[in-house]
Write a protein that holds these residues in place. Structure first.
Motif, PDB file in Angstrom:
ATOM      1  N   TYR A  83       0.830  -1.199   0.000  1.00  0.00           N
ATOM      2  CA  TYR A  83       0.000   0.000   0.000  1.00  0.00           C
ATOM      3  C   TYR A  83       0.867   1.251   0.000  1.00  0.00           C
ATOM      4  CZ  TYR A  83       0.665   1.736   4.795  1.00  0.00           C
ATOM      5  OH  TYR A  83       1.202   2.288   5.939  1.00  0.00           O
ATOM      6  N   VAL A  84       0.295   2.325  -0.489  1.00  0.00           N
ATOM      7  CA  VAL A  84       0.864   3.662  -0.385  1.00  0.00           C
ATOM      8  C   VAL A  84      -0.256   4.595   0.050  1.00  0.00           C
ATOM      9  CG1 VAL A  84       2.738   3.350  -2.050  1.00  0.00           C
ATOM     10  CG2 VAL A  84       0.509   4.138  -2.839  1.00  0.00           C
ATOM     11  N   ALA A  85       0.094   5.617   0.812  1.00  0.00           N
ATOM     12  CA  ALA A  85      -0.907   6.560   1.299  1.00  0.00           C
ATOM     13  C   ALA A  85      -0.315   7.960   1.368  1.00  0.00           C
ATOM     14  CB  ALA A  85      -1.405   6.138   2.681  1.00  0.00           C
ATOM     15  N   VAL A  86      -1.183   8.935   1.166  1.00  0.00           N
ATOM     16  CA  VAL A  86      -0.866  10.344   1.350  1.00  0.00           C
ATOM     17  C   VAL A  86      -1.829  10.844   2.417  1.00  0.00           C
ATOM     18  CG1 VAL A  86      -0.793  12.614   0.274  1.00  0.00           C
ATOM     19  CG2 VAL A  86      -0.139  10.597  -1.038  1.00  0.00           C
ATOM     20  N   GLU A  87      -1.286  11.400   3.506  1.00  0.00           N
ATOM     21  CA  GLU A  87      -2.108  11.731   4.671  1.00  0.00           C
ATOM     22  C   GLU A  87      -1.810  13.140   5.163  1.00  0.00           C
ATOM     23  OE1 GLU A  87      -3.223   9.756   9.008  1.00  0.00           O
ATOM     24  OE2 GLU A  87      -1.860   8.709   7.648  1.00  0.00           O
ATOM     25  N   ARG A  88      -2.860  13.910   5.361  1.00  0.00           N
ATOM     26  CA  ARG A  88      -2.749  15.260   5.929  1.00  0.00           C
ATOM     27  C   ARG A  88      -3.208  15.184   7.372  1.00  0.00           C
ATOM     28  NH1 ARG A  88       0.120  19.830   5.169  1.00  0.00           N
ATOM     29  NH2 ARG A  88      -1.049  21.682   5.775  1.00  0.00           N
ATOM     30  N   ILE A  89      -2.285  15.473   8.303  1.00  0.00           N
ATOM     31  CA  ILE A  89      -2.547  15.375   9.738  1.00  0.00           C
ATOM     32  C   ILE A  89      -2.590  16.785  10.317  1.00  0.00           C
ATOM     33  CG2 ILE A  89      -1.641  14.545  11.953  1.00  0.00           C
ATOM     34  CD1 ILE A  89      -0.182  12.332  10.318  1.00  0.00           C
ATOM     35  N   GLU A  90      -3.603  17.051  11.129  1.00  0.00           N
ATOM     36  CA  GLU A  90      -3.672  18.346  11.827  1.00  0.00           C
ATOM     37  C   GLU A  90      -4.061  18.115  13.274  1.00  0.00           C
ATOM     38  OE1 GLU A  90      -7.981  20.190  10.926  1.00  0.00           O
ATOM     39  OE2 GLU A  90      -6.686  20.067   9.161  1.00  0.00           O
ATOM     40  N   GLY A  91      -3.461  18.902  14.153  1.00  0.00           N
ATOM     41  CA  GLY A  91      -3.794  18.725  15.554  1.00  0.00           C
ATOM     42  C   GLY A  91      -2.910  19.529  16.479  1.00  0.00           C
ATOM     43  N   THR A  92      -2.980  19.145  17.747  1.00  0.00           N
ATOM     44  CA  THR A  92      -2.249  19.815  18.814  1.00  0.00           C
ATOM     45  C   THR A  92      -1.468  18.783  19.619  1.00  0.00           C
ATOM     46  OG1 THR A  92      -3.989  21.482  18.959  1.00  0.00           O
ATOM     47  CG2 THR A  92      -2.497  21.308  20.845  1.00  0.00           C
ATOM     48  N   LEU A  93      -0.203  19.084  19.890  1.00  0.00           N
ATOM     49  CA  LEU A  93       0.646  18.214  20.694  1.00  0.00           C
ATOM     50  C   LEU A  93       0.389  18.453  22.174  1.00  0.00           C
ATOM     51  CD1 LEU A  93       4.010  18.591  18.732  1.00  0.00           C
ATOM     52  CD2 LEU A  93       2.336  16.734  18.580  1.00  0.00           C
ATOM     53  N   ASP A  94       0.868  17.531  23.011  1.00  0.00           N
ATOM     54  CA  ASP A  94       0.705  17.648  24.463  1.00  0.00           C
ATOM     55  C   ASP A  94       1.271  18.956  25.014  1.00  0.00           C
ATOM     56  OD1 ASP A  94      -0.521  15.168  24.530  1.00  0.00           O
ATOM     57  OD2 ASP A  94       1.284  14.102  25.177  1.00  0.00           O
ATOM     58  N   ASP A  95       2.315  19.503  24.357  1.00  0.00           N
ATOM     59  CA  ASP A  95       2.935  20.734  24.854  1.00  0.00           C
ATOM     60  C   ASP A  95       2.260  21.997  24.323  1.00  0.00           C
ATOM     61  OD1 ASP A  95       3.795  20.935  22.219  1.00  0.00           O
ATOM     62  OD2 ASP A  95       5.917  20.597  22.680  1.00  0.00           O
ATOM     63  N   GLY A  96       1.154  21.846  23.584  1.00  0.00           N
ATOM     64  CA  GLY A  96       0.392  22.988  23.096  1.00  0.00           C
ATOM     65  C   GLY A  96       0.696  23.425  21.680  1.00  0.00           C
ATOM     66  N   ARG A  97       1.785  22.927  21.076  1.00  0.00           N
ATOM     67  CA  ARG A  97       2.072  23.290  19.689  1.00  0.00           C
ATOM     68  C   ARG A  97       0.982  22.716  18.790  1.00  0.00           C
ATOM     69  NH1 ARG A  97       7.757  20.862  18.648  1.00  0.00           N
ATOM     70  NH2 ARG A  97       6.960  19.413  20.213  1.00  0.00           N
ATOM     71  N   SER A  98       0.619  23.468  17.733  1.00  0.00           N
ATOM     72  CA  SER A  98      -0.418  22.982  16.830  1.00  0.00           C
ATOM     73  C   SER A  98      -0.107  23.359  15.393  1.00  0.00           C
ATOM     74  CB  SER A  98      -1.784  23.529  17.247  1.00  0.00           C
ATOM     75  OG  SER A  98      -1.814  24.939  17.107  1.00  0.00           O
ATOM     76  N   GLY A  99      -0.746  22.650  14.479  1.00  0.00           N
ATOM     77  CA  GLY A  99      -0.565  22.896  13.056  1.00  0.00           C
ATOM     78  C   GLY A  99      -0.969  21.676  12.263  1.00  0.00           C
ATOM     79  N   ALA A 100      -0.440  21.599  11.051  1.00  0.00           N
ATOM     80  CA  ALA A 100      -0.731  20.487  10.146  1.00  0.00           C
ATOM     81  C   ALA A 100       0.518  20.156   9.339  1.00  0.00           C
ATOM     82  CB  ALA A 100      -1.891  20.849   9.217  1.00  0.00           C
ATOM     83  N   PHE A 101       0.573  18.945   8.807  1.00  0.00           N
ATOM     84  CA  PHE A 101       1.664  18.507   7.937  1.00  0.00           C
ATOM     85  C   PHE A 101       1.196  17.295   7.145  1.00  0.00           C
ATOM     86  CE2 PHE A 101       2.106  16.496  12.035  1.00  0.00           C
ATOM     87  CZ  PHE A 101       2.417  15.169  11.756  1.00  0.00           C
ATOM     88  N   THR A 102       1.920  16.982   6.082  1.00  0.00           N
ATOM     89  CA  THR A 102       1.569  15.861   5.208  1.00  0.00           C
ATOM     90  C   THR A 102       2.610  14.760   5.336  1.00  0.00           C
ATOM     91  OG1 THR A 102       0.474  17.346   3.671  1.00  0.00           O
ATOM     92  CG2 THR A 102       1.113  15.193   2.809  1.00  0.00           C
ATOM     93  N   VAL A 103       2.125  13.518   5.366  1.00  0.00           N
ATOM     94  CA  VAL A 103       2.982  12.333   5.445  1.00  0.00           C
ATOM     95  C   VAL A 103       2.696  11.438   4.239  1.00  0.00           C
ATOM     96  CG1 VAL A 103       3.507  10.248   6.780  1.00  0.00           C
ATOM     97  CG2 VAL A 103       3.012  12.379   7.967  1.00  0.00           C
ATOM     98  N   HIS A 104       3.735  10.936   3.616  1.00  0.00           N
ATOM     99  CA  HIS A 104       3.621   9.871   2.619  1.00  0.00           C
ATOM    100  C   HIS A 104       4.120   8.605   3.306  1.00  0.00           C
ATOM    101  CE1 HIS A 104       3.800  12.464  -1.294  1.00  0.00           C
ATOM    102  NE2 HIS A 104       2.907  12.906  -0.429  1.00  0.00           N
ATOM    103  N   HIS A 105       3.319   7.523   3.275  1.00  0.00           N
ATOM    104  CA  HIS A 105       3.760   6.287   3.913  1.00  0.00           C
ATOM    105  C   HIS A 105       3.238   5.085   3.142  1.00  0.00           C
ATOM    106  CE1 HIS A 105      -0.192   5.757   6.052  1.00  0.00           C
ATOM    107  NE2 HIS A 105      -0.164   7.082   6.101  1.00  0.00           N
ATOM    108  N   GLY A 106       3.844   3.928   3.404  1.00  0.00           N
ATOM    109  CA  GLY A 106       3.434   2.706   2.724  1.00  0.00           C
ATOM    110  C   GLY A 106       4.148   1.511   3.308  1.00  0.00           C
ATOM    111  N   ALA A 107       3.814   0.351   2.756  1.00  0.00           N
ATOM    112  CA  ALA A 107       4.431  -0.887   3.240  1.00  0.00           C
ATOM    113  C   ALA A 107       4.224  -2.000   2.235  1.00  0.00           C
ATOM    114  CB  ALA A 107       3.828  -1.304   4.586  1.00  0.00           C
ATOM    115  N   MET A 108       5.117  -2.968   2.294  1.00  0.00           N
ATOM    116  CA  MET A 108       4.927  -4.262   1.654  1.00  0.00           C
ATOM    117  C   MET A 108       4.583  -5.194   2.794  1.00  0.00           C
ATOM    118  SD  MET A 108       5.329  -3.611  -1.469  1.00  0.00           S
ATOM    119  CE  MET A 108       5.145  -5.258  -2.089  1.00  0.00           C
ATOM    120  N   GLN A 109       3.369  -5.693   2.816  1.00  0.00           N
ATOM    121  CA  GLN A 109       2.897  -6.499   3.938  1.00  0.00           C
ATOM    122  C   GLN A 109       2.711  -7.938   3.473  1.00  0.00           C
ATOM    123  OE1 GLN A 109      -0.559  -3.972   4.435  1.00  0.00           O
ATOM    124  NE2 GLN A 109       0.228  -3.245   6.388  1.00  0.00           N
ATOM    125  N   THR A 110       3.576  -8.827   3.984  1.00  0.00           N
ATOM    126  CA  THR A 110       3.465 -10.254   3.704  1.00  0.00           C
ATOM    127  C   THR A 110       3.433 -10.984   5.042  1.00  0.00           C
ATOM    128  OG1 THR A 110       5.855 -10.644   3.644  1.00  0.00           O
ATOM    129  CG2 THR A 110       4.816  -9.966   1.573  1.00  0.00           C
TER     130      THR A 110
END
Length: 133
Positions: A62-89
């Motif tokens: 699989y391959v995925a493109v993901e836009r994540i937005e939120g707030t960290l435990d220390d109060g920092r907040s924003g958004a960023f994009t992650v590309h991720h995937g795997a070969m799963q056997t």
């Protein structure tokens, strides 16, 4: 580059809707529009497009493109994009993931580094290794 911070972000998949893949004939690949809720470490949400081929039981990639937005435990907040995937056997769950440089907003504007999805008894989570530039 050096790892300057490691973040753990627990999530639940809250929706997965099949999407049409124009030009894909014969069902050899499939797609999902997915949504996640992040519940710990980073509190927020994400939207992603997930493309896969193969079968989970015998081997899937699989391959995925993901836009994540939120707030960290220390109060920092924003958004960023992650590309991720795997070969799963059955014998290997090799994976990759990267924060896409330049996609961050707010306090996450300079996020770059790796992103790996892991699982434990409490469910799935991202481990984000943030790098210096």
């Amino acid at each position: 580059m050096d790892i300057v911070e490691t973040l753990t972000a627990r999530f639940d998949v809250t929706a997965a809707t099949p999407i049409e893949l124009p030009g894909v004939v014969g069902g050899w690949a499939s797609g999902l529009a997915m949504h996640k809720t992040f519940t710990k470490g980073l509190v927020g949400r994400s939207d992603l497009v997930f493309l896969s081929s193969g079968e989970e039981e015998t081997g899937r990639g699989y391959v995925a493109v993901e836009r994540i937005e939120g707030t960290l435990d220390d109060g920092r907040s924003g958004a960023f994009t992650v590309h991720h995937g795997a070969m799963q056997t059955p014998s290997d769950s090799g994976q990759f993931g990267n924060i896409v440089p330049g996609t961050g907003t707010g306090d996450f504007a300079h996020f770059t580094g790796s992103a790996a999805i892991q699982h434990d008894d409490d469910g799935p989570f991202f481990v984000l290794s943030l790098l210096t530039r």
